[in-house]
Design an enzyme around this catalytic site. Sequence first.
Site, PDB file in Angstrom:
ATOM      1  N   LYS A  52      47.567  31.240  45.235  1.00 50.35           N
ATOM      2  CA  LYS A  52      46.824  31.148  46.475  1.00 50.35           C
ATOM      3  C   LYS A  52      45.709  32.173  46.541  1.00 50.35           C
ATOM      4  CE  LYS A  52      51.155  29.937  48.722  1.00 50.35           C
ATOM      5  NZ  LYS A  52      52.264  30.487  49.525  1.00 50.35           N
ATOM      6  N   ASP A  81      44.445  41.066  35.754  1.00 49.66           N
ATOM      7  CA  ASP A  81      45.229  42.287  35.640  1.00 49.66           C
ATOM      8  C   ASP A  81      45.624  42.433  34.168  1.00 49.66           C
ATOM      9  OD1 ASP A  81      46.722  44.446  36.678  1.00 49.66           O
ATOM     10  OD2 ASP A  81      48.466  43.218  37.067  1.00 49.66           O
ATOM     11  N   LYS A  84      40.848  44.446  36.772  1.00 49.21           N
ATOM     12  CA  LYS A  84      41.624  45.689  36.674  1.00 49.21           C
ATOM     13  C   LYS A  84      41.888  45.923  35.194  1.00 49.21           C
ATOM     14  CE  LYS A  84      45.086  45.955  39.962  1.00 49.21           C
ATOM     15  NZ  LYS A  84      46.530  45.889  40.334  1.00 49.21           N
ATOM     16  N   VAL A 137      45.763  46.182  45.141  1.00 46.46           N
ATOM     17  CA  VAL A 137      44.796  45.849  46.193  1.00 46.46           C
ATOM     18  C   VAL A 137      45.261  44.670  47.048  1.00 46.46           C
ATOM     19  CG1 VAL A 137      42.780  46.803  45.017  1.00 46.46           C
ATOM     20  CG2 VAL A 137      43.464  44.449  44.539  1.00 46.46           C
TER      21      VAL A 137
END
Length: 192
Positions: free
Chosen positions: A42, A101, A129, A151
């Site tokens: 999402k 990530d 990141k 975050v």
Amino acid sequence: MADDSIGLLLTAEQIGARVKELGAKISHDYEGRTPFLIGVLKGSLVFLADLARAITIPVNVDFMSISSYGDGTNSGVVRILKDLDESITGHDVILVEDIIDTGLTLTYLLATLTARRPASLEVCGLLDKSARRIVEVPIRYKGFDIPDEFVIGYGLDHEGRYRNLRSIFSVKDMAVLRDPDEVAAVLDASEA
Ligand code: IMP
Ligand code: MG
């Protein structure tokens, strides 16, 4: 509100300006074509909605919903909860991600989509990141490099919450997330 457990990382204005630039770049690069924007639910919901409106050429939009297998073990193998509605074979595809990530999720998705033989396949990621990267992934359109901090906001959640924040906040002390009232107080102060 003197609380440094959560800090404002990117303002709604900064995000808006960058999304506009990404939209302009994509509009230029795909001139004469109709790219398929594929959002990974999402987290990419908010970003994709803004990005699509920053693009001035025709686009198609579709969504995939995935979930990681197991907890903790980050194998990168994901389960497809909702697949694309339409075939991407022969189409120009831009995979839209909220954050990259470790890169494991994206690697898996790229392999899955490549097998469907799109005409082209690129990645547009809002946040990178990179300090946590395990697998290198090609990010053609990147919003921001961010430090190795958790975050929330602008689509990014913690246990389903905070996706609706207009700015992006970095959480310095994860313990604060156990108390939604305290988070709300900090956010009220900075989003006001
Ligand atoms: P990875 O690149 O396979 O590690 O997975 C990236 C996914 O993990 C993203 O699409 C997010 O759903 C989630 N994620 C990674 N870092 C954060 C974060 O700081 N806040 C919220 N979700 C995150
Ligand atoms: Mg995600």
